[in-house]
Design a protein around this motif. Structure first.
Motif, PDB file in Angstrom:
ATOM      1  N   VAL A  68       2.152  18.018  -5.109  1.00 43.67           N
ATOM      2  CA  VAL A  68       2.918  18.689  -4.046  1.00 43.67           C
ATOM      3  C   VAL A  68       2.364  18.290  -2.678  1.00 43.67           C
ATOM      4  CG1 VAL A  68       3.379  20.933  -2.979  1.00 43.67           C
ATOM      5  CG2 VAL A  68       3.651  20.654  -5.449  1.00 43.67           C
TER       6      VAL A  68
ATOM      7  N   ARG B   1      -1.289  -0.511  -7.060  1.00 39.43           N
ATOM      8  CA  ARG B   1      -1.184   0.754  -6.340  1.00 39.43           C
ATOM      9  C   ARG B   1      -1.929   1.861  -7.085  1.00 39.43           C
ATOM     10  NH1 ARG B   1      -1.718   2.867  -1.793  1.00 39.43           N
ATOM     11  NH2 ARG B   1      -0.696   4.863  -1.533  1.00 39.43           N
TER      12      ARG B   1
ATOM     13  N   THR C  18       3.181  14.577  -1.866  1.00 43.12           N
ATOM     14  CA  THR C  18       4.601  14.388  -1.583  1.00 43.12           C
ATOM     15  C   THR C  18       4.974  14.967  -0.223  1.00 43.12           C
ATOM     16  OG1 THR C  18       4.971  14.638  -3.945  1.00 43.12           O
ATOM     17  CG2 THR C  18       6.905  14.750  -2.543  1.00 43.12           C
TER      18      THR C  18
ATOM     19  N   ALA D 146       0.817  -1.208   0.000  1.00 38.77           N
ATOM     20  CA  ALA D 146       0.000   0.000   0.000  1.00 38.77           C
ATOM     21  C   ALA D 146       0.851   1.259   0.000  1.00 38.77           C
ATOM     22  CB  ALA D 146      -0.934  -0.012   1.216  1.00 38.77           C
ATOM     23  N   ASP D 147       1.933   1.238  -0.745  1.00 38.18           N
ATOM     24  CA  ASP D 147       2.762   2.433  -0.878  1.00 38.18           C
ATOM     25  C   ASP D 147       3.274   2.505  -2.310  1.00 38.18           C
ATOM     26  OD1 ASP D 147       3.052   4.219   1.259  1.00 38.18           O
ATOM     27  OD2 ASP D 147       4.084   2.684   2.425  1.00 38.18           O
ATOM     28  N   GLU D 148       3.637   3.711  -2.711  1.00 36.33           N
ATOM     29  CA  GLU D 148       4.195   3.832  -4.041  1.00 36.33           C
ATOM     30  C   GLU D 148       5.576   3.189  -4.069  1.00 36.33           C
ATOM     31  OE1 GLU D 148       1.144   5.947  -3.169  1.00 36.33           O
ATOM     32  OE2 GLU D 148       2.901   7.067  -2.580  1.00 36.33           O
TER      33      GLU D 148
ATOM     34  N   TYR E 146       5.679  11.638   2.145  1.00 35.12           N
ATOM     35  CA  TYR E 146       7.068  11.189   2.060  1.00 35.12           C
ATOM     36  C   TYR E 146       7.958  12.003   2.983  1.00 35.12           C
ATOM     37  CZ  TYR E 146       5.214   9.464  -2.378  1.00 35.12           C
ATOM     38  OH  TYR E 146       4.449   8.878  -3.337  1.00 35.12           O
TER      39      TYR E 146
ATOM     40  N   PHE F 101       8.627  21.777  -9.616  1.00 41.52           N
ATOM     41  CA  PHE F 101       7.527  22.734  -9.768  1.00 41.52           C
ATOM     42  C   PHE F 101       7.673  23.881  -8.773  1.00 41.52           C
ATOM     43  CE2 PHE F 101       3.142  24.164  -9.027  1.00 41.52           C
ATOM     44  CZ  PHE F 101       2.765  24.414 -10.333  1.00 41.52           C
ATOM     45  N   LEU F 102       7.938  23.545  -7.503  1.00 36.91           N
ATOM     46  CA  LEU F 102       8.081  24.602  -6.498  1.00 36.91           C
ATOM     47  C   LEU F 102       9.324  25.445  -6.779  1.00 36.91           C
ATOM     48  CD1 LEU F 102       7.026  22.812  -3.176  1.00 36.91           C
ATOM     49  CD2 LEU F 102       5.663  24.215  -4.724  1.00 36.91           C
TER      50      LEU F 102
ATOM     51  N   VAL G 292       9.121  15.946  -9.251  1.00 34.45           N
ATOM     52  CA  VAL G 292       8.121  16.851  -9.851  1.00 34.45           C
ATOM     53  C   VAL G 292       7.788  17.978  -8.865  1.00 34.45           C
ATOM     54  CG1 VAL G 292       5.721  17.032 -10.614  1.00 34.45           C
ATOM     55  CG2 VAL G 292       7.129  15.124 -11.382  1.00 34.45           C
ATOM     56  N   THR G 293       7.572  17.603  -7.575  1.00 31.90           N
ATOM     57  CA  THR G 293       7.252  18.602  -6.552  1.00 31.90           C
ATOM     58  C   THR G 293       8.372  19.630  -6.414  1.00 31.90           C
ATOM     59  OG1 THR G 293       5.858  17.082  -5.307  1.00 31.90           O
ATOM     60  CG2 THR G 293       6.819  18.908  -4.082  1.00 31.90           C
TER      61      THR G 293
ATOM     62  N   LEU H  78       4.275  31.072   0.014  1.00 36.93           N
ATOM     63  CA  LEU H  78       4.902  32.291  -0.516  1.00 36.93           C
ATOM     64  C   LEU H  78       3.934  33.165  -1.322  1.00 36.93           C
ATOM     65  CD1 LEU H  78       7.646  33.852  -0.794  1.00 36.93           C
ATOM     66  CD2 LEU H  78       7.850  32.757  -3.012  1.00 36.93           C
TER      67      LEU H  78
ATOM     68  N   ARG I 148       8.024   7.238  -6.006  1.00 29.20           N
ATOM     69  CA  ARG I 148       8.268   8.288  -5.013  1.00 29.20           C
ATOM     70  C   ARG I 148       9.292   9.293  -5.533  1.00 29.20           C
ATOM     71  NH1 ARG I 148       8.120   6.870   0.978  1.00 29.20           N
ATOM     72  NH2 ARG I 148       6.362   5.489   1.080  1.00 29.20           N
TER      73      ARG I 148
ATOM     74  N   MET J  60       7.491  27.042   2.081  1.00 27.73           N
ATOM     75  CA  MET J  60       7.548  27.870   0.866  1.00 27.73           C
ATOM     76  C   MET J  60       6.213  27.941   0.132  1.00 27.73           C
ATOM     77  SD  MET J  60      10.637  29.077  -0.300  1.00 27.73           S
ATOM     78  CE  MET J  60      10.457  28.843  -2.060  1.00 27.73           C
TER      79      MET J  60
ATOM     80  N   LEU K 291       7.737  11.582  -8.063  1.00 30.70           N
ATOM     81  CA  LEU K 291       6.819  12.564  -7.467  1.00 30.70           C
ATOM     82  C   LEU K 291       7.589  13.636  -6.695  1.00 30.70           C
ATOM     83  CD1 LEU K 291       3.824  10.353  -6.270  1.00 30.70           C
ATOM     84  CD2 LEU K 291       3.900  11.955  -8.176  1.00 30.70           C
ATOM     85  N   ILE K 292       8.631  13.217  -5.966  1.00 32.52           N
ATOM     86  CA  ILE K 292       9.427  14.201  -5.227  1.00 32.52           C
ATOM     87  C   ILE K 292      10.128  15.141  -6.203  1.00 32.52           C
ATOM     88  CG2 ILE K 292      11.451  14.510  -3.717  1.00 32.52           C
ATOM     89  CD1 ILE K 292      10.612  11.958  -2.258  1.00 32.52           C
TER      90      ILE K 292
ATOM     91  N   LEU L 272      10.595  26.054  -9.732  1.00 37.15           N
ATOM     92  CA  LEU L 272      10.303  26.882 -10.905  1.00 37.15           C
ATOM     93  C   LEU L 272       9.374  28.041 -10.555  1.00 37.15           C
ATOM     94  CD1 LEU L 272      10.927  26.693 -13.948  1.00 37.15           C
ATOM     95  CD2 LEU L 272       8.723  25.565 -14.225  1.00 37.15           C
ATOM     96  N   PHE L 273       8.322  27.756  -9.773  1.00 37.71           N
ATOM     97  CA  PHE L 273       7.292  28.773  -9.552  1.00 37.71           C
ATOM     98  C   PHE L 273       7.515  29.605  -8.295  1.00 37.71           C
ATOM     99  CE2 PHE L 273       5.010  26.726 -12.890  1.00 37.71           C
ATOM    100  CZ  PHE L 273       4.241  27.740 -13.425  1.00 37.71           C
ATOM    101  N   LEU L 274       8.230  29.076  -7.295  1.00 38.35           N
ATOM    102  CA  LEU L 274       8.384  29.832  -6.052  1.00 38.35           C
ATOM    103  C   LEU L 274       9.813  30.318  -5.839  1.00 38.35           C
ATOM    104  CD1 LEU L 274       6.201  27.641  -3.665  1.00 38.35           C
ATOM    105  CD2 LEU L 274       5.515  29.557  -5.083  1.00 38.35           C
ATOM    106  N   LEU L 275      10.778  29.402  -6.028  1.00 30.14           N
ATOM    107  CA  LEU L 275      12.161  29.769  -5.726  1.00 30.14           C
ATOM    108  C   LEU L 275      12.728  30.707  -6.791  1.00 30.14           C
ATOM    109  CD1 LEU L 275      13.937  29.069  -3.384  1.00 30.14           C
ATOM    110  CD2 LEU L 275      15.009  27.279  -4.756  1.00 30.14           C
ATOM    111  N   ALA L 276      12.465  30.385  -8.062  1.00 30.24           N
ATOM    112  CA  ALA L 276      13.041  31.184  -9.150  1.00 30.24           C
ATOM    113  C   ALA L 276      12.642  32.666  -9.054  1.00 30.24           C
ATOM    114  CB  ALA L 276      12.655  30.586 -10.503  1.00 30.24           C
TER     115      ALA L 276
END
Lengths: 285, 282
Positions: free
Chosen positions: B86, B186, B89, A14-16, B93, A31-32, A27-28, B107, A21, B104, A24-25, A34-38
């Protein structure tokens, strides 16, 4: 018995998978990043483009200093007023049962749903030269629109819900037993509020104040409509940033913007800390 | 129990201060929020329903409504997909930097829109860090409608993440384990067990992001290019009409935006109570 022990553990299924994982990590984080830090990095890099002396002289410019002063003045008026209002609203809504409570809560949250431009426009329609009260104000030589009072009013409007929204749910959750106990022990209304209620909600209250402060210093749309953009007089920091940017004074625009970005980061850091403290405090009880 | 007569206006309480705090609340609400909004409605009523519709049907206004709504919907959907990723994750995880990334996410709530606007615009300009890369593959973002999308994805993201995160945290792992022991893959478990549980929260988050996107001004106007009929959003058109002293036009547009905001508020409330019901159900 031994059959059961040999069966595969369902938790493992029952886990990816590890690779899913990882994806997904990635991508997260991507994305963050690109859109928040940059965008944050852009502010830092562009603000430092002309070196330390360029940065300092951009902030020392008389118009920039006037904008910083006005922003501080507006926040110093708006934040205490909305804090007092927010505490009143939270007390009335959280500690008493009355009809129309849902309607009242919805009305308090209303400014969140209104476009910032509309939030400014409503004050122009009320107090502007063509507005409902325009003639009366002109006859009494009171100027609200294109002046500081208009900026204060528009900022009050957009930050109206912040404190009430943070404090009310927590006050509600804590019920009225402690206050009633204090009352039977002879505490007056203000004493019991100060010594019983306030300590219980202080972290949420601080979070609300911080968010209201950040928004009041950073509000752009509503203030832009009512301000009239008079340099040195009715420009707050965000409006001065816009003017500098549109004049291609990019480094100066980002230097001023870096103040607001720093404010945002400090606000986020404190908010995270306060939520952590609030969580710990609630856990201890 | 049979209700006798009307419910009292206020249930009696031993606690003091109701009259004072309620009066202060109502006065502040009336002066700061309701009176200005009433001024808008009063002004709009002098135009009449027909007058408002007439403004709404102007080609430039229609074009602005189309681009505003189209981009707000598109941005909310982008936020739905990536916000879910997001939130999942960050909740499920453990990895280095997780707490920092989680902090963040707020923000866009804290960063003033004008700062976000000039930063995104500089980033995606043809000579910017990202704009230069995209230009090589022939994609132009800044000063086109795509710039509006980028800005609205930015401002909408925390709404989806922060609405979905608490629901993911309260999901019961036993259901997923039961699904797995019954032989589901899954992916099938996620699709058939997890996503249905998250649907109300996802809808609420998307509605909040969309509502914010429709009204957004500061972060958009720097990156959009603001070409009438192409990349001009409705809030900007209100400002344009105001600068042309077209108070009637600005009022009509504002009344339309306000009506939309009101409908969205009702939809969001409905979605939120659905979220709460599903929580209680679990």
């Amino acid at each position: 018995m031994s059959d059961l022990a040999a069966a595969p553990r369902p938790a493992a299924v029952a886990d990816e998978s590890v690779s899913a994982r990882g994806v997904l990590i990635a991508v997260t984080a991507g994305f963050l990043g690109l859109f928040l830090l940059a965008p944050l990095l852009v502010v830092a890099v562009e603000a430092s483009n002309k070196g330390w002396s360029g940065y300092v002289s951009a902030l020392a410019d008389p118009d920039a200093r006037a904008a910083i002063a006005l922003t501080l003045v507006v926040a110093a008026i708006v934040v205490p007023l909305n804090t007092a209002f927010g505490l009143c609203a939270a007390w009335a809504i959280a500690k008493f049962q009355f009809r129309g409570k849902n309607l009242l809560t919805t009305l308090i949250d209303l400014p969140f749903s209104v476009s910032p431009v509309v939030s400014g426009l409503v004050f122009v329609l009320l107090f502007g030269a063509q507005g409902l009260m325009g003639n009366w104000l002109a006859a009494h030589h009171v100027q609200i629109i294109f002046a500081v009072p208009g900026i204060v009013l528009a900022t009050l409007f957009v930050t109206f819900p912040f404190v009430a929204r943070e404090v009310t749910p927590l006050m509600q959750q804590q019920g009225t037993a402690e206050e009633e106990a204090a009352l039977t022990l002879g505490a007056s209304g203000l004493t019991l509020f100060r010594t019983v209620t306030l300590p219980n909600v202080k972290w949420a209250l601080l979070t609300g104040v911080l968010l209201a402060n950040a928004r009041s210093m950073g509000e752009f749309g509503a203030v832009s409509v009512v301000s009239g953009h008079i340099r040195g007089l009715t420009n707050t920091i965000p409006l001065q940033v816009e003017i500098l940017y549109n004049e291609y004074s990019i480094a100066a625009a980002f230097a001023l913007a870096s103040l607001l970005a720093a404010l945002a980061l400090v606000t986020l850091g404190l908010k995270t800390f306060l939520e952590y403290r609030g969580g710990v405090a609630r856990h201890d009880r | 129990m049979i209700a006798v007569g009307r419910r009292p206006l206020k249930t009696p309480s031993a606690l003091p201060g109701f009259a004072a705090t309620m009066t202060a609340t109502l006065v502040a609400l009336a002066v700061v929020v309701l009176a200005p909004l009433a001024a808008l409605l009063l002004k709009a009523s002098t135009l009449g329903f027909g007058g408002v519709v007439e403004v709404a049907l102007q080609p430039r206004v229609l074009a602005s409504l189309r681009v505003t709504f189209g981009m707000a919907i598109a941005a909310a959907l982008v936020d739905l997909v990536f916000g879910l990723c997001v939130a999942w994750t960050l909740t499920r995880y453990a990895f280095p930097g997780r707490r920092l990334l989680d902090a963040m996410v707020d923000l866009p709530f804290a960063l003033p829109t004008a700062v976000a606007g000039i930063a995104l615009s500089t980033l995606y300009a043809p000579n910017g860090w990202l704009g230069a890369v995209l230009a090589k593959v022939g994609v132009k973002v800044a000063y086109t409608p795509w710039g509006i999308l980028v800005a609205l994805v930015f401002v909408g993201l925390p709404f989806v993440v922060r609405t979905v995160e608490p629901i993911i945290a309260t999901l019961e792992r036993e259901q997923e384990e039961a699904s797995a022991t019954l032989g589901a893959t899954r992916l099938s478990t996620l699709w058939r067990v997890v996503i249905p549980e998250l649907t109300p929260a996802l809808l609420t988050g998307v509605a909040l992001a969309f509502a914010r996107g429709v009204g957004e001004y500061g972060s958009v106007i720097f990156i959009a290019g603001n070409v009438p009929y192409l990349s001009e959003i409705t809030p900007l058109l209100i400002v344009v009409k105001l600068e042309e002293y077209d108070y009637a036009g600005a009022t009509a547009l504002a009344a339309i935006m306000l009506a939309i905001a009101f409908v969205m508020l009702l939809a969001i409330n409905a979605a939120q109570s659905w979220t709460r019901r599903s929580l209680v159900h679990v």
